[in-house]
Structure formats: C-alpha cells, structure tokens
Design a protein around this motif. Structure first.
Motif, PDB file in Angstrom:
ATOM      1  N   MET A  35     -19.984 -34.271  14.385  1.00 31.12           N
ATOM      2  CA  MET A  35     -20.731 -34.827  15.505  1.00 31.12           C
ATOM      3  C   MET A  35     -20.257 -34.084  16.740  1.00 31.12           C
ATOM      4  SD  MET A  35     -19.213 -38.598  15.987  1.00 31.12           S
ATOM      5  CE  MET A  35     -17.691 -38.959  15.178  1.00 31.12           C
ATOM      6  N   ALA A  36     -21.122 -34.009  17.739  1.00 34.14           N
ATOM      7  CA  ALA A  36     -20.832 -33.178  18.902  1.00 34.14           C
ATOM      8  C   ALA A  36     -20.872 -33.998  20.191  1.00 34.14           C
ATOM      9  CB  ALA A  36     -21.833 -32.029  18.987  1.00 34.14           C
ATOM     10  N   PHE A  37     -19.995 -33.631  21.113  1.00 35.48           N
ATOM     11  CA  PHE A  37     -19.922 -34.270  22.418  1.00 35.48           C
ATOM     12  C   PHE A  37     -19.908 -33.187  23.493  1.00 35.48           C
ATOM     13  CE2 PHE A  37     -17.839 -37.130  19.462  1.00 35.48           C
ATOM     14  CZ  PHE A  37     -18.347 -38.375  19.802  1.00 35.48           C
ATOM     15  N   ASP A  38     -20.706 -33.372  24.535  1.00 35.64           N
ATOM     16  CA  ASP A  38     -20.614 -32.540  25.731  1.00 35.64           C
ATOM     17  C   ASP A  38     -19.569 -33.167  26.635  1.00 35.64           C
ATOM     18  OD1 ASP A  38     -22.601 -30.695  25.007  1.00 35.64           O
ATOM     19  OD2 ASP A  38     -24.177 -31.996  25.784  1.00 35.64           O
ATOM     20  N   VAL A  39     -18.627 -32.362  27.112  1.00 32.27           N
ATOM     21  CA  VAL A  39     -17.537 -32.869  27.947  1.00 32.27           C
ATOM     22  C   VAL A  39     -17.447 -32.056  29.228  1.00 32.27           C
ATOM     23  CG1 VAL A  39     -16.249 -33.712  25.949  1.00 32.27           C
ATOM     24  CG2 VAL A  39     -15.774 -31.423  26.818  1.00 32.27           C
ATOM     25  N   CYS A  40     -16.834 -32.645  30.251  1.00 33.70           N
ATOM     26  CA  CYS A  40     -16.673 -31.954  31.536  1.00 33.70           C
ATOM     27  C   CYS A  40     -15.489 -30.999  31.532  1.00 33.70           C
ATOM     28  CB  CYS A  40     -16.495 -32.974  32.660  1.00 33.70           C
ATOM     29  SG  CYS A  40     -17.947 -33.986  32.919  1.00 33.70           S
ATOM     30  N   ASP A  41     -14.418 -31.356  30.822  1.00 36.57           N
ATOM     31  CA  ASP A  41     -13.201 -30.548  30.795  1.00 36.57           C
ATOM     32  C   ASP A  41     -12.754 -30.393  29.346  1.00 36.57           C
ATOM     33  OD1 ASP A  41     -10.595 -29.502  30.931  1.00 36.57           O
ATOM     34  OD2 ASP A  41     -10.163 -30.547  32.805  1.00 36.57           O
ATOM     35  N   LEU A  42     -13.102 -29.266  28.747  1.00 33.66           N
ATOM     36  CA  LEU A  42     -12.846 -29.026  27.332  1.00 33.66           C
ATOM     37  C   LEU A  42     -11.357 -29.065  27.000  1.00 33.66           C
ATOM     38  CD1 LEU A  42     -14.613 -28.311  24.820  1.00 33.66           C
ATOM     39  CD2 LEU A  42     -13.987 -25.955  25.229  1.00 33.66           C
ATOM     40  N   GLU A  43     -10.550 -28.372  27.755  1.00 33.94           N
ATOM     41  CA  GLU A  43      -9.115 -28.318  27.458  1.00 33.94           C
ATOM     42  C   GLU A  43      -8.465 -29.684  27.581  1.00 33.94           C
ATOM     43  OE1 GLU A  43      -6.885 -25.117  29.190  1.00 33.94           O
ATOM     44  OE2 GLU A  43      -8.522 -23.703  28.891  1.00 33.94           O
ATOM     45  N   ALA A  44      -8.840 -30.450  28.610  1.00 34.28           N
ATOM     46  CA  ALA A  44      -8.275 -31.791  28.777  1.00 34.28           C
ATOM     47  C   ALA A  44      -8.683 -32.699  27.626  1.00 34.28           C
ATOM     48  CB  ALA A  44      -8.718 -32.388  30.118  1.00 34.28           C
ATOM     49  N   THR A  45      -9.933 -32.588  27.175  1.00 38.95           N
ATOM     50  CA  THR A  45     -10.389 -33.406  26.061  1.00 38.95           C
ATOM     51  C   THR A  45      -9.655 -33.025  24.780  1.00 38.95           C
ATOM     52  OG1 THR A  45     -12.559 -33.619  27.109  1.00 38.95           O
ATOM     53  CG2 THR A  45     -12.415 -34.198  24.781  1.00 38.95           C
ATOM     54  N   CYS A  46      -9.408 -31.747  24.562  1.00 37.22           N
ATOM     55  CA  CYS A  46      -8.622 -31.308  23.399  1.00 37.22           C
ATOM     56  C   CYS A  46      -7.219 -31.919  23.444  1.00 37.22           C
ATOM     57  CB  CYS A  46      -8.525 -29.788  23.353  1.00 37.22           C
ATOM     58  SG  CYS A  46     -10.054 -28.937  22.951  1.00 37.22           S
ATOM     59  N   ASP A  47      -6.623 -31.924  24.624  1.00 35.54           N
ATOM     60  CA  ASP A  47      -5.288 -32.512  24.779  1.00 35.54           C
ATOM     61  C   ASP A  47      -5.298 -34.002  24.458  1.00 35.54           C
ATOM     62  OD1 ASP A  47      -4.269 -30.046  25.534  1.00 35.54           O
ATOM     63  OD2 ASP A  47      -4.291 -30.494  27.685  1.00 35.54           O
ATOM     64  N   VAL A  48      -6.328 -34.724  24.923  1.00 36.29           N
ATOM     65  CA  VAL A  48      -6.415 -36.162  24.661  1.00 36.29           C
ATOM     66  C   VAL A  48      -6.632 -36.408  23.171  1.00 36.29           C
ATOM     67  CG1 VAL A  48      -7.753 -38.268  25.107  1.00 36.29           C
ATOM     68  CG2 VAL A  48      -7.201 -36.728  26.984  1.00 36.29           C
ATOM     69  N   ILE A  49      -7.464 -35.601  22.528  1.00 37.37           N
ATOM     70  CA  ILE A  49      -7.685 -35.746  21.085  1.00 37.37           C
ATOM     71  C   ILE A  49      -6.370 -35.582  20.327  1.00 37.37           C
ATOM     72  CG2 ILE A  49      -8.693 -34.580  19.065  1.00 37.37           C
ATOM     73  CD1 ILE A  49     -11.247 -34.200  20.746  1.00 37.37           C
ATOM     74  N   THR A  50      -5.599 -34.569  20.676  1.00 38.21           N
ATOM     75  CA  THR A  50      -4.310 -34.339  20.020  1.00 38.21           C
ATOM     76  C   THR A  50      -3.356 -35.495  20.298  1.00 38.21           C
ATOM     77  OG1 THR A  50      -4.652 -31.954  20.206  1.00 38.21           O
ATOM     78  CG2 THR A  50      -2.407 -32.701  19.772  1.00 38.21           C
ATOM     79  N   TRP A  51      -3.302 -35.942  21.540  1.00 37.38           N
ATOM     80  CA  TRP A  51      -2.439 -37.068  21.922  1.00 37.38           C
ATOM     81  C   TRP A  51      -2.798 -38.331  21.139  1.00 37.38           C
ATOM     82  CZ3 TRP A  51      -4.153 -41.628  24.149  1.00 37.38           C
ATOM     83  CH2 TRP A  51      -3.157 -42.512  24.554  1.00 37.38           C
ATOM     84  N   ALA A  52      -4.109 -38.543  20.887  1.00 35.64           N
ATOM     85  CA  ALA A  52      -4.588 -39.755  20.225  1.00 35.64           C
ATOM     86  C   ALA A  52      -4.541 -39.661  18.698  1.00 35.64           C
ATOM     87  CB  ALA A  52      -6.008 -40.067  20.683  1.00 35.64           C
ATOM     88  N   GLY A  53      -3.984 -38.583  18.155  1.00 41.24           N
ATOM     89  CA  GLY A  53      -3.815 -38.483  16.710  1.00 41.24           C
ATOM     90  C   GLY A  53      -4.736 -37.502  16.019  1.00 41.24           C
ATOM     91  N   GLY A  54      -5.620 -36.841  16.774  1.00 41.45           N
ATOM     92  CA  GLY A  54      -6.489 -35.826  16.198  1.00 41.45           C
ATOM     93  C   GLY A  54      -5.783 -34.482  16.140  1.00 41.45           C
ATOM     94  N   SER A  55      -6.523 -33.444  15.779  1.00 42.39           N
ATOM     95  CA  SER A  55      -5.922 -32.119  15.672  1.00 42.39           C
ATOM     96  C   SER A  55      -6.976 -31.042  15.932  1.00 42.39           C
ATOM     97  CB  SER A  55      -5.306 -31.907  14.290  1.00 42.39           C
ATOM     98  OG  SER A  55      -6.301 -32.042  13.290  1.00 42.39           O
ATOM     99  N   ALA A  56      -6.485 -29.850  16.231  1.00 41.49           N
ATOM    100  CA  ALA A  56      -7.367 -28.698  16.446  1.00 41.49           C
ATOM    101  C   ALA A  56      -7.826 -28.162  15.100  1.00 41.49           C
ATOM    102  CB  ALA A  56      -6.632 -27.618  17.226  1.00 41.49           C
TER     103      ALA A  56
END
Length: 143
Positions: A90-111
C-alpha cells in the motif's frame, strides 16, 4: 461503485494497529470486534473461525479504511517480496520522506529499499519501500 477498504491479516492486531496510528495518524473508526459463527465461516470458507477485527481510518480519507484482522488460528504464511504475486504493497504520499522513514523504524518497521528519485532533478518524485512490524510492504512517495 467505490473502493471501500484494504484488509491486512496480522499476527498481533493490536501492535499493528498502534503502528498505523503512530506513523500515519490513522484513527479508530469503531471499537475492535470479534467475528465468529456460521455466517463468518461460510463467508470465508473456513470453519471454526474467530477473528479480532480493527478498523482504522486511512490518512486523509475517512470514506476508505484499513481493516486489520487477527485470526485465532492463523495460517503460517511467509512474508512476501515486492515481486510476489498478489497484493504487493500500500502506498502513502508524505510531506517528509526521511522523517517518515525514521518514524517507521522507531515504531518497529524496517527499511526494504533505498530512497530513489523516480522523477527528474527539476521535478523530483522521491520514493522508498519500507516494511511495517509484520513485514507488509509500504511505499512512501514525496513529490
């Protein structure tokens, strides 16, 4: 006709729901429910089913929602890759890609991949694939 919702079968529905609340600001659309009984069994061609169901709003779209299921007796399926047949991501448009990647990792996701410019230098379109805590693929895009 209209698109209604996307369903993800989770190993831990509460943890996955919290991930989507934290990262994407999804909101609960109703209290979690348990689905079971003969009608549910007939509807999905399984027997003795018990499903914990959570409905979350899609970011910016209350008319479309994310439905998370956790089966009491799940099948032991493998996590897919971007080229696995079936639903891929699934896809999401975001305002700040790098910040969203950081939040995903912080919340238990991964690259899954690296940030890539799919546009041009003059008109960039940044994109990256990530995984939620259960391995489901999420595409992020920033225009």
């Amino acid at each position: 006709m209209r698109f209604s919702h996307l369903n993800i079968v989770a190993r831990d529905v509460d943890r996955l729901a919290e991930f989507y609340r934290q990262v994407f600001g999804c909101r609960d659309l109703r209290a979690p429910r348990t689905l079971s009984g003969q009608d549910v069994d007939r509807g999905i061609e399984l027997s003795g089913v018990e499903i914990r169901s959570v409905w979350l709003s899609a970011p910016g779209r209350d008319e479309v929602f994310l439905e998370l299921f956790q089966f009491a007796s799940p099948s032991d399926g493998a996590v897919g890759f971007a080229n696995t047949p079936g639903y891929a991501h699934m896809a999401f448009d975001v305002c700040d890609l790098e910040a969203t990647c950081d939040v995903i990792t912080w919340a238990g996701g991964s690259a899954l991949g690296e940030i890539t410019n799919l546009g041009t230098d003059e008109n960039p379109h940044l994109a990256v694939y990530m995984r939620d805590p259960e391995g489901n693929i999420i595409e992020l895009g920033q225009h």
